[in-house]
Write a protein that holds these residues in place. Structure first.
Motif, PDB file in Angstrom:
ATOM      1  N   ILE A   9       0.838  -1.207   0.000  1.00  0.00           N
ATOM      2  CA  ILE A   9       0.000   0.000   0.000  1.00  0.00           C
ATOM      3  C   ILE A   9       0.872   1.256   0.000  1.00  0.00           C
ATOM      4  O   ILE A   9       0.608   2.217  -0.721  1.00  0.00           O
ATOM      5  N   GLU A  12       2.475   1.695  -3.480  1.00  0.00           N
ATOM      6  CA  GLU A  12       1.496   2.201  -4.443  1.00  0.00           C
ATOM      7  C   GLU A  12       1.188   3.681  -4.201  1.00  0.00           C
ATOM      8  O   GLU A  12       1.013   4.446  -5.145  1.00  0.00           O
ATOM      9  N   PHE A  13       1.141   4.064  -2.918  1.00  0.00           N
ATOM     10  CA  PHE A  13       0.892   5.460  -2.586  1.00  0.00           C
ATOM     11  C   PHE A  13       2.000   6.367  -3.118  1.00  0.00           C
ATOM     12  O   PHE A  13       1.731   7.395  -3.744  1.00  0.00           O
ATOM     13  N   TYR A  76      -7.299   4.793  -8.355  1.00  0.00           N
ATOM     14  CA  TYR A  76      -6.424   4.456  -7.227  1.00  0.00           C
ATOM     15  C   TYR A  76      -7.241   4.239  -5.952  1.00  0.00           C
ATOM     16  O   TYR A  76      -7.023   3.274  -5.222  1.00  0.00           O
ATOM     17  N   THR A  77      -8.198   5.133  -5.686  1.00  0.00           N
ATOM     18  CA  THR A  77      -9.012   5.022  -4.475  1.00  0.00           C
ATOM     19  C   THR A  77      -9.871   3.769  -4.508  1.00  0.00           C
ATOM     20  O   THR A  77      -9.972   3.049  -3.501  1.00  0.00           O
ATOM     21  N   LEU A  80      -7.621   0.829  -3.880  1.00  0.00           N
ATOM     22  CA  LEU A  80      -7.196   0.786  -2.486  1.00  0.00           C
ATOM     23  C   LEU A  80      -8.316   0.279  -1.583  1.00  0.00           C
ATOM     24  O   LEU A  80      -8.094  -0.575  -0.715  1.00  0.00           O
ATOM     25  N   HIS A  83      -8.795  -3.409  -2.156  1.00  0.00           N
ATOM     26  CA  HIS A  83      -7.700  -4.143  -1.519  1.00  0.00           C
ATOM     27  C   HIS A  83      -7.892  -4.206  -0.001  1.00  0.00           C
ATOM     28  O   HIS A  83      -7.633  -5.244   0.618  1.00  0.00           O
ATOM     29  N   MET A  84      -8.371  -3.139   0.595  1.00  0.00           N
ATOM     30  CA  MET A  84      -8.604  -3.127   2.037  1.00  0.00           C
ATOM     31  C   MET A  84      -9.744  -4.070   2.432  1.00  0.00           C
ATOM     32  O   MET A  84      -9.675  -4.734   3.466  1.00  0.00           O
TER      33      MET A  84
END
Length: 89
Positions: A9, A12-13, A76-77, A80, A83-84
């Motif tokens: 994470i 990627e950020f 991206y959001t 993310l 993924h979370m």
């Protein structure tokens, strides 16, 4: 959540931050370089002369790339958050 997931994470950020800031920084760098060359050629050594053209060019590039910025940030959001959710399961 494992340490590998946190590292992924974070990586990627930072990659996304670099991707989003690169066009603005590149335009500002090129405009500043061109103005500096122009100041050297004309012997005008005003320190504040490069700020206005840089700001104008950065605003134009932000307006021109705003659709790409919003699409990239949205993807991206969503990735993310997906993924979370997978990490919680």
């Amino acid at each position: 959540m494992e340490i590998e997931d946190v590292v992924l994470i974070g990586r990627e950020f930072f990659a996304m931050a670099l991707l989003l800031t690169a066009p603005v920084v590149a335009v500002s760098l090129v405009v500043g370089l061109l103005i500096s060359i122009g100041q050297t050629v004309t012997s005008v050594q005003e320190q504040t002369l490069s700020f206005a053209p840089r700001i104008i060019c950065v605003v134009f590039i932000l307006i021109f790339l705003s659709n790409w910025y919003l699409t990239t940030l949205q993807n991206y959001t969503l990735g993310l958050l997906t993924h979370m959710v997978e990490l919680v399961k």
